[in-house]
Design an enzyme around this catalytic site. Sequence first.
Site, PDB file in Angstrom:
ATOM      1  N   ASP A 149      38.140  33.213  27.573  1.00 39.55           N
ATOM      2  CA  ASP A 149      38.513  33.987  28.475  1.00 39.55           C
ATOM      3  C   ASP A 149      37.760  33.300  30.066  1.00 39.55           C
ATOM      4  O   ASP A 149      36.552  32.945  29.790  1.00 39.55           O
ATOM      5  CB  ASP A 149      38.375  35.249  28.868  1.00 39.55           C
ATOM      6  CG  ASP A 149      39.276  35.993  27.668  1.00 39.55           C
ATOM      7  OD1 ASP A 149      40.486  35.351  27.670  1.00 39.55           O
ATOM      8  OD2 ASP A 149      38.825  37.180  27.452  1.00 39.55           O
ATOM      9  N   ASP A 183      46.941  35.250  28.566  1.00 40.49           N
ATOM     10  CA  ASP A 183      46.905  36.742  29.052  1.00 40.49           C
ATOM     11  C   ASP A 183      47.827  36.836  30.239  1.00 40.49           C
ATOM     12  O   ASP A 183      48.918  37.952  30.072  1.00 40.49           O
ATOM     13  CB  ASP A 183      45.861  37.368  29.431  1.00 40.49           C
ATOM     14  CG  ASP A 183      44.658  37.268  28.130  1.00 40.49           C
ATOM     15  OD1 ASP A 183      45.194  37.415  26.981  1.00 40.49           O
ATOM     16  OD2 ASP A 183      43.422  37.272  28.577  1.00 40.49           O
TER      17      ASP A 183
END
Length: 213
Positions: A149, A183
């Site tokens: 991420d 995401d």
Amino acid sequence: MNLKKSILLIVAVLLIDQIFKIYIKTNFKLHEAVEVFSWFRIEFVENEGAAWGTKLSDILPISDKTGKLILTVFRLFAISGIGYWLYESVKDKKPAVLLASIALIFAGAFGNIIDSVFYGLIFDHSYNQVATLFAEDPYGTLFHGKVVDMLHFPLIDTTLPDWVPGMGGERFTFFDPVFNIADSAISVGVAILLVFHKKAFPKDAEESQENAV
């Protein structure tokens, strides 16, 4: 929207997602961050669990390794179901807005599965060092990779005034999660379904109106 266009959308999202992840992994140390704007940072973190970093081992009496394996296998089954949904929707000539949203959800899920399945095999660790792609001593094994991420939007990052009961003087941040392109694709796909529900599912909308009448 036909199957070819759906696949092109999926491939485009996957390429962007993996390019960003590989760049971050091979140029940033874990938790290293760069401020782009006051409300946007590039910050490298790794997620060993599900959404918000939740681990199955935090809920069930199992090891982190077993929990990670179960989560990855579940993701594989889930993406198979999403893929079948997309194929059937294309075959039934469903609305383009539905196909686009399913393709985005599929691409996002697939992007994170790539990390979970393969990254433990091709990267070494990022603790106090920049990871190496195709490392001789990788940090994990098949199905035990960590999701990369990097997108952080601390829209509010301030210190609460002293007069706030119970929290005065403490740091307050709004929207603290760090996420990735995959995401984002999932979130956009779900948002499209919610906002354009009537266009995505016209028959359901018509039946609801008829029942209301």
